[in-house]
Design an enzyme around this catalytic site. Structure first.
Site, PDB file in Angstrom:
ATOM      1  N   SER A 145      50.356  38.106  33.723  1.00 26.95           N
ATOM      2  CA  SER A 145      49.761  37.815  35.031  1.00 26.95           C
ATOM      3  C   SER A 145      48.466  37.005  34.914  1.00 26.95           C
ATOM      4  O   SER A 145      48.082  36.312  35.852  1.00 26.95           O
ATOM      5  CB  SER A 145      49.492  39.121  35.784  1.00 26.95           C
ATOM      6  OG  SER A 145      48.683  39.968  35.001  1.00 26.95           O
ATOM      7  N   ASP A 384      39.565  46.118  39.857  1.00 25.91           N
ATOM      8  CA  ASP A 384      40.370  45.427  38.852  1.00 25.91           C
ATOM      9  C   ASP A 384      39.430  44.496  38.087  1.00 25.91           C
ATOM     10  O   ASP A 384      38.967  43.485  38.611  1.00 25.91           O
ATOM     11  CB  ASP A 384      41.481  44.633  39.543  1.00 25.91           C
ATOM     12  CG  ASP A 384      42.360  43.864  38.559  1.00 25.91           C
ATOM     13  OD1 ASP A 384      41.908  43.597  37.422  1.00 25.91           O
ATOM     14  OD2 ASP A 384      43.494  43.514  38.938  1.00 25.91           O
ATOM     15  N   HIS A 387      41.853  40.945  36.114  1.00 20.98           N
ATOM     16  CA  HIS A 387      42.232  39.685  36.764  1.00 20.98           C
ATOM     17  C   HIS A 387      41.006  38.957  37.314  1.00 20.98           C
ATOM     18  O   HIS A 387      39.955  39.557  37.494  1.00 20.98           O
ATOM     19  CB  HIS A 387      43.248  39.967  37.875  1.00 20.98           C
ATOM     20  CG  HIS A 387      44.543  40.490  37.333  1.00 20.98           C
ATOM     21  ND1 HIS A 387      44.866  41.823  37.315  1.00 20.98           N
ATOM     22  CD2 HIS A 387      45.573  39.835  36.755  1.00 20.98           C
ATOM     23  CE1 HIS A 387      46.058  41.981  36.746  1.00 20.98           C
ATOM     24  NE2 HIS A 387      46.504  40.798  36.397  1.00 20.98           N
TER      25      HIS A 387
END
Ligand SMILES: *[C@@H]1O[C@H](CO)[C@@H](O)[C@H](O)[C@H]1NC(C)=O
Ligand SMILES: *[C@@H]1O[C@H](CO)[C@@H](O)[C@H](O)[C@H]1NC(C)=O
Ligand SMILES: *[C@@H]1O[C@H](CO)[C@@H](O)[C@H](O)[C@H]1NC(C)=O
Ligand SMILES: *[C@@H]1O[C@H](CO)[C@@H](O)[C@H](O)[C@H]1NC(C)=O
Length: 410
Positions: A145, A384, A387
Site C-alpha cells: 500500500s 496511522d 501511510h
C-alpha cells in the site's frame, strides 16, 4: 508445524504493524507553542528556509551531476510557493485514505517542504516531459500500500499533462491503471506486498494476521510484469509483523523463518526472475528502500509517549528510527549487488525518516470508513503512522524517480 531452521535475530520492530491499533501508553503529545515562538523555533531549526531565494525555478531544469547524492540533503520550505505540486482538489484520482485535508487535518505545512540534496537541486517535475518519455510505454509500481501511494502520487503529478477527456483510470485487480491516451502511456500499480507470492495477494481481501509467504514462487505475478518498460518495486512493512514469518519453499510444508532470512530468499527468487526475464536494453528497474514509520514519539522526543499524531514539522537530522531495519536494508543491498541486470536503489528511507509530520495519522480511513470523532480522540489507538498524506512525502520519491528517468545521465 515444524520448528525453525532459522536465523533468530530478533528485530526490534513493530509487532503491531498495519494494525497500529495497539499502541499503549498515556496520551501526552507534543506541547503546542504559540505561533510566534513557533516561527522563531522554525527559523532556528531551518535557517535555509528563510534565506533569500537564490535560484529561479526554471534553472532547476538542468541535467544532474552524477556525483550529487540525491538522498543526502535537507527539507526546506519552498521559496517559490510552488508546493504542493498539486492539490487534493486538482487531482481527481486521490483515494480518501490519503486526502488528509479533506479528512479534517487542521495544519498544512507538511505539504510545503521541498527536498534539497546538499550538492544539487532536484529538477523541476515536468509532467509533459515525463509523459513524452513514456510514450507507448508502461510504468509499473509493484508492491504494497505504500507503493500504491507512490503510484497515486505519480498519477497526480502526471495527470495535469494529459488532456481532460483523454485520460482515465481503471481497475483490473490486482492492477490499477492510469492511461494517458494521447501518449499511449500507462502508469500502473500491481499489488504484491511480498513481491513473491503469498496468501495476501488478493487486491482487497488480504489477510493481515495470518501471513504465509511462498518464498520461491513468483511466476503468477511475473507473468503480469513481462515486458513492462519501467518497473518500480518495494516490499517491507508486510514482512515486519513479527520476528518470524510462516513460509513455504518448494513443498507445501510450512516453516517459520527469521524475517531477514526469509526476505533474502524472496529477493533471490525475484533476482532469478529479473535475470531470466528482463532485457536491460529497453527495460529500467528501480527498488524503493523501506518507507519509515513513526509509531513512537519517544524516539524523537525523549519522555513522550505518543506517536506521529499532532506532529506538524519535520525532525531536524540526524535521526534514524528503530522501525527502519538495517538487516533488511543490507538484504536489499546484497541482492542488487549480486544482480547481472542493473536495478537502481532509490534510498528514500533517511529523507523520509525526518518527516514525522507527513503521516495520515487520524485523518484517514480504516476498513473503508473515515475515522469517527471518537476514534480521532484516541490517537494512540487509531493514528496511522505508516501511510503518508498526499500531496506529501511520496511526491518527493517521485521527483527523485523523475530525476533518474529523465535527468540523470547514468
Ligand atoms: C494536539 O494538538 C491540539 C492543538 O493543536 C491540542 O489541543 C491537543 O491537546 C493535542 N493533542 C495531544 C494528544 O497532545
Ligand atoms: C501502445 O503502448 C503499448 C505498451 O503500453 C504498446 O505495446 C503498443 O504497441 C502501443 N501502441 C502503439 C500504436 O504504438
Ligand atoms: C505460523 O502459523 C501457525 C499456525 O497457523 C501459527 O500458530 C503461528 O503463530 C504462525 N507463526 C507466525 C510467526 O506468524
Ligand atoms: C541507504 O541510506 C542509509 C542512510 O542514509 C544507509 O544507512 C544505508 O546503508 C543505505 N542503503 C544502501 C543499500 O545503500
Amino acid at each position: 508445524m515444524k520448528s525453525p531452521p532459522t536465523d533468530r535475530r530478533v528485530l526490534t520492530l513493530f509487532p503491531f504493524i498495519l494494525a497500529s491499533v495497539l499502541i499503549f501508553g498515556i496520551t501526552r503529545l507534543v506541547t503546542e507553542t504559540s505561533s510566534a515562538s513557533w516561527s522563531r523555533a522554525l527559523r532556528r531549526s531551518f535557517p535555509a528556509i528563510f534565506s533569500s531565494a537564490r535560484r529561479n525555478a526554471a534553472e532547476l531544469d538542468h541535467v544532474l551531476d552524477r556525483r550529487c547524492n540525491l538522498f543526502e540533503g535537507k527539507w526546506v520550505l519552498d521559496e517559490h510557493n510552488s508546493r504542493p505540486l498539486y492539490t487534493e482538489d486538482s487531482c481527481p484520482y486521490l483515494t480518501r485514505q490519503l486526502t488528509c485535508q479533506r479528512n479534517g487535518r487542521p495544519d498544512s505545512l507538511y505539504q510545503k517542504w521541498r527536498w534539497k540534496p546538499h550538492s544539487c537541486d532536484l529538477p523541476r517535475f515536468d509532467a509533459v516531459k515525463l509523459l513524452e518519455s513514456l510514450r507507448n510505454k508502461r510504468l509499473m509500481f509493484i508492491g504494497d500500500s505504500i507503493q500504491r501511494t507512490q503510484w497515486e502520487s505519480m498519477v497526480c503529478l502526471l495527470q495535469s499533462g494529459a488532456a481532460d477527456n483523454k485520460k482515465y483510470l481503471h481497475k483490473d485487480p490486482p492492477r490499477k491503471i492510469f492511461v494517458a491516451e494521447e501518449f499511449n502511456a500507462s502508469i500502473e500499480f500491481y499489488w504484491a506486498p511480498f513481491i513473491v507470492e503469498s496468501n495476501s495477494d488478493h487486491a482487497t481481501k488480504h489477510t493481515v494476521q495470518k501471513r504465509l509467504v511462498h518464498l520461491d514462487s513468483i511466476a503468477k505475478h511475473g507473468r503480469n510484469w513481462k515486458g513492462v518498460d519501467v518497473m518500480v518495486f518495494n516490499s517491507y512493512v508486510w514482512w515486519m509483523y513479527k520476528p518470524l514469518i510462516n513460509a513455504t519453499i518448494g513443498t507445501l510444508d510450512i516453516w517459520q523463518y527469521g524475517v531477514p532470512t526469509a526476505y533474502r530468499m524472496a529477493l533471490q527468487t525475484w533476482a532469478k526472475w529479473i535475470e531470466s526475464t528482463v532485457n536491460p536494453q529497453n527495460q529500467k528497474l528501480f527498488f524503493m528502500s523501506s518507507s519509515p514509520t513513526h509509531l513512537w514519539s519517544w524516539e524523537w522526543k525523549a519522555g513522550s509517549s505518543g506517536n506521529c499524531f499532532n506532529e506538524t514539522y519535520p525532525i531536524e537530522g540526524p535521526y534514524w528510527g528503530t522501525g527502519s531495519s538495517l538487516d533488511i536494508m543490507g538484504a536489499v543491498r546484497d541482492a542488487l549487488r549480486g544482480l547481472k541486470v542493473k536495478v537502481t536503489l532509490l534510498n528514500i528511507t533517511q529523507l523520509s525518516e525526518f518527516r514525522k509530520d507527513g503521516h495520515t495519522s487520524v485523518y484517514t480511513e480504516r476498513r473503508g470508513k473515515l475515522l469517527t470523532s471518537e476514534q480521532r480522540s484516541e490517537p494512540n489507538v487509531y493514528a496511522d503512522c505508516i501511510h503518508w498524506c498526499l500531496p506529501g512525502v511520496p511526491d518527493t520519491w517521485n521527483e527523485i524517480l523523475y530525476a533518474h528517468l529523465l535527468n540523470r545521465k547514468s
